[in-house]
Design an enzyme around this catalytic site. Structure first.
Site, PDB file in Angstrom:
ATOM      1  N   LYS A 117       0.909  -1.210   0.158  1.00 36.61           N
ATOM      2  CA  LYS A 117       0.190  -0.011   0.068  1.00 36.61           C
ATOM      3  C   LYS A 117       1.002   1.150  -0.148  1.00 36.61           C
ATOM      4  CE  LYS A 117      -4.075  -1.849   2.754  1.00 36.61           C
ATOM      5  NZ  LYS A 117      -4.983  -1.684   1.510  1.00 36.61           N
ATOM      6  N   ARG A 163     -10.410 -11.319   1.930  1.00 39.46           N
ATOM      7  CA  ARG A 163     -11.374 -12.349   1.276  1.00 39.46           C
ATOM      8  C   ARG A 163     -10.516 -13.798   1.382  1.00 39.46           C
ATOM      9  NH1 ARG A 163     -11.449  -9.181  -4.370  1.00 39.46           N
ATOM     10  NH2 ARG A 163     -11.559  -7.387  -2.732  1.00 39.46           N
TER      11      ARG A 163
HETATM   12  N1  BES Z   1      -8.114  -3.774   4.417  1.00 34.59           N
HETATM   13  C1  BES Z   1      -8.158  -3.437   2.887  1.00 34.59           C
HETATM   14  C2  BES Z   1      -9.469  -2.542   2.654  1.00 34.59           C
HETATM   15  C3  BES Z   1      -9.461  -1.071   3.378  1.00 34.59           C
HETATM   16  C4  BES Z   1      -8.870  -0.104   2.412  1.00 34.59           C
HETATM   17  C5  BES Z   1     -10.328  -0.633   4.214  1.00 34.59           C
HETATM   18  C6  BES Z   1      -8.942   1.235   2.802  1.00 34.59           C
HETATM   19  C7  BES Z   1     -10.458   0.439   4.640  1.00 34.59           C
HETATM   20  C8  BES Z   1      -9.595   1.587   3.941  1.00 34.59           C
HETATM   21  C9  BES Z   1      -8.372  -4.265   2.160  1.00 34.59           C
HETATM   22  O1  BES Z   1      -7.426  -5.714   2.602  1.00 34.59           O
HETATM   23  C10 BES Z   1      -7.632  -4.067   0.889  1.00 34.59           C
HETATM   24  O2  BES Z   1      -6.593  -3.885   0.872  1.00 34.59           O
HETATM   25  N2  BES Z   1      -8.365  -4.179  -0.296  1.00 34.59           N
HETATM   26  C11 BES Z   1      -8.325  -3.654  -1.544  1.00 34.59           C
HETATM   27  C12 BES Z   1      -8.707  -4.795  -2.597  1.00 34.59           C
HETATM   28  C13 BES Z   1      -8.242  -4.222  -3.850  1.00 34.59           C
HETATM   29  C14 BES Z   1      -6.819  -4.861  -4.013  1.00 34.59           C
HETATM   30  C15 BES Z   1      -9.103  -5.257  -4.897  1.00 34.59           C
HETATM   31  C16 BES Z   1      -8.831  -2.286  -1.696  1.00 34.59           C
HETATM   32  O3  BES Z   1      -9.616  -2.060  -1.286  1.00 34.59           O
HETATM   33  O4  BES Z   1      -7.780  -1.257  -2.340  1.00 34.59           O
HETATM   34 MN    MN Z   2      -5.237  -5.485   1.935  1.00 30.99          MN
END
Ligand code: BES
Ligand code: MN
Ligand code: ZN
Length: 495
Positions: free
Chosen positions: A276, A350
């Site tokens: 990230k 997931r």
């Molecule tokens: N924990 C995150 C989701 C998230 C991101 C919650 C920002 C709250 C704020 C999750 O594990 C994630 O990183 N999801 C990705 C999925 C994507 C790679 C398809 C996302 O939401 O960017």
């Molecule tokens: Mn994630």
């Protein structure tokens, strides 16, 4: 704090502080008229000086009002009468309590506005009051405790029949608030303290001394034997071992099928190799808020001794980049036997959930609800007000939507039509763990739906509702109120 009811007339209640909500415009209702008459018009004369508007958030503290037993009277603003709602009242009570908290009082008494849903009015006021005094300073070297914190809040019952309602609403409200507090405390802890192992220990501690609660932990070795290749693949990039925390609350005498809550317990989500961006990455310590809400709900069930069976399942892991971490393109085999191409290691929620969901089949659940900070896309779609809801059963979905409305912890349903499955196609495995850029929250829900065919299932994406960013950064304790409203109804503890 302790909450109870008091049956007394407003001018004759023996209390250190009598708190009364006043609308903007200061229209005198029965309560104010009684006080005004008892004080021989003193109240009207004071209000006539216009130091206090009744605006939401404003307040006026009076000492030694003549003819009134209470030693102080706190008038607190309720805002415009026509905009009155249980939420505005509860928030005003919360503000008043925060003010009293700073005043060296042990107890105070609140008078109540007329309302046809006294239960909700009280329950929400208790929850909001507990939130108003919530602090998280476990990690500060010098926490500053309030000098003499308030111990007891009484609500003035308008009649004898109201006493019971006030008592059960207070009890339910406090249990929900305590569950929220547990969820918030766990979530606010940093990732270096709140690890999967810490969560597992917290679960064990929670069960101590509680007859109806038992806890078991599935360790990595057993996960391996169970074939939880998806969950283990996420954990592999971390030095902290994954834990699958299983909590059984057995409140029903009969062998009734349990409700299962499955909460994402990702104690820190750096994204893994698909790392990230660093801005606000600290907030990914909140990626275990789904799991924390399961802890909170189970604790509240135990506090209320709800007559229902509930299983809480929390897959807990970190998601970090490492030489042994998942790589984009890796293919893993889930416990269900389905294979998954990990095209993005940041879509890890997931992966840990799918194995936990398959594991949950063994409890023969009446319904399964998973709770997860699953997608940034859900925040884009719904913002921070509504939790995203998806389900394979319309009745269950409606039940949760209603529970959200009734508990001021709302959800909004998104569709899970088959049309949304296509983007998960993979050339090399049964499915990919991401789709295209569209409908990200639904894509994640669609992915999970492939693992929940054996039971009635709903998915709550709490990415936008579980915590706040910015100056008042902190966990919200949501959706503990929604989950508890659901259970209170299911167990017929409320109408
Ligand atoms: N924990 C995150 C989701 C998230 C991101 C919650 C920002 C709250 C704020 C999750 O594990 C994630 O990183 N999801 C990705 C999925 C994507 C790679 C398809 C996302 O939401 O960017
Ligand atoms: Mn994630
Ligand atoms: Zn995550």
């Amino acid at each position: 704090m302790n909450y109870n009811s008091k049956l007394a007339s407003i001018d004759n209640v023996n209390t250190a502080c009598l708190a009364i909500g006043v609308y903007q415009g200061k229209r005198f209702d029965d309560a104010l008229n009684t006080l005004n008459n008892a004080s021989k018009g003193q109240l009207k004369r004071i209000l006539g000086k216009n130091d206090f508007s009744g605006e939401n958030g404003s307040s006026l503290l009076l000492y030694e009002l003549q003819g009134i037993k209470a030693s102080r009277v706190l008038l607190f603003g309720l805002g415009e009468r026509k905009k009155f709602s249980i939420q505005t009242f509860a928030q005003a009570v919360g503000k008043a309590i925060a003010q009293l908290q700073g005043m060296n009082l042990q107890e105070a008494t609140f008078s109540l506005p007329e309302h046809d849903d006294l239960y909700d009015l009280i329950r929400q006021s208790v929850i909001t009051s507990e939130e108003a005094v919530y602090r998280f300073d476990d990690c500060k070297s010098q926490a500053e405790p309030p000098k003499k914190p308030l111990k007891r809040i009484s609500f003035l019952a308008p009649n004898r029949r109201a006493v019971n309602t006030i008592q059960s609403a207070s009890q339910h409200g406090l249990a929900i608030a305590n569950g929220m507090k547990l969820a918030k405390d766990l979530a606010n802890l940093p990732g270096n303290i709140c690890t999967p192992t810490y969560l597992a220990k917290t679960a064990r501690d929670l069960a101590k001394g509680k007859q109806k609660l038992s806890v078991s932990i599935v360790e990595e070795k057993e996960m391996n034997e169970l074939g939880m290749g998806a969950l283990l693949s996420v954990s592999r990039g971390s030095r902290q071992p994954a834990k699958l925390i299983v909590m059984h609350y057995k409140g029903s005498e009969h062998n009734n099928k349990p409700i299962a809550f499955v909460g994402k317990g990702l104690t820190f989500d750096a994204g893994g190799i698909s790392i990230k961006p660093s801005a606000a990455m600290d907030e990914m310590k909140y990626d275990m808020c789904g799991g924390a809400s399961v802890f909170g709900a189970i604790a509240a069930c135990a506090e209320l001794q709800l007559p229902i069976n509930v299983v809480g399942v929390v897959p807990a892991s970190e998601n970090l980049p490492d030489g042994d971490a998942n790589k984009p393109g890796d293919i893993v085999t889930s416990m269900s036997g389905q294979t998954i191409e990990v095209l993005n290691t940041d879509a890890e929620g997931r992966l840990i959930l799918c194995d936990a969901l398959t594991y949950t089949e063994r409890f023969d659940p009446a319904a399964v609800i998973d709770i997860a900070t699953l997608t940034g896309a859900c925040v884009v779609a719904l913002g921070h007000h509504a939790t995203g809801l998806m389900a394979n059963d319309d009745k269950l979905a409606q039940e949760l939507l209603n529970a959200g409305d009734a508990s001021h912890d709302r959800a909004w349903q998104l569709p899970l039509w088959d049309d949304y499955q296509k983007p998960l196609d993979s050339n090399f495995a049964d499915m990919a763990n991401i789709g295209d850029r569209s409908a990200g929250a639904i894509t994640a829900g669609s992915f999970l739906s492939r693992f929940t065919k054996q039971y009635k299932w709903a998915h709550l994406d709490i990415a936008g509702t579980a915590w706040k960013s910015g100056a008042d950064k902190g966990a919200t304790g949501r959706p503990v109120p929604m989950l508890m409203q659901f259970l209170l109804k299911r167990s017929k503890s409320i109408k």
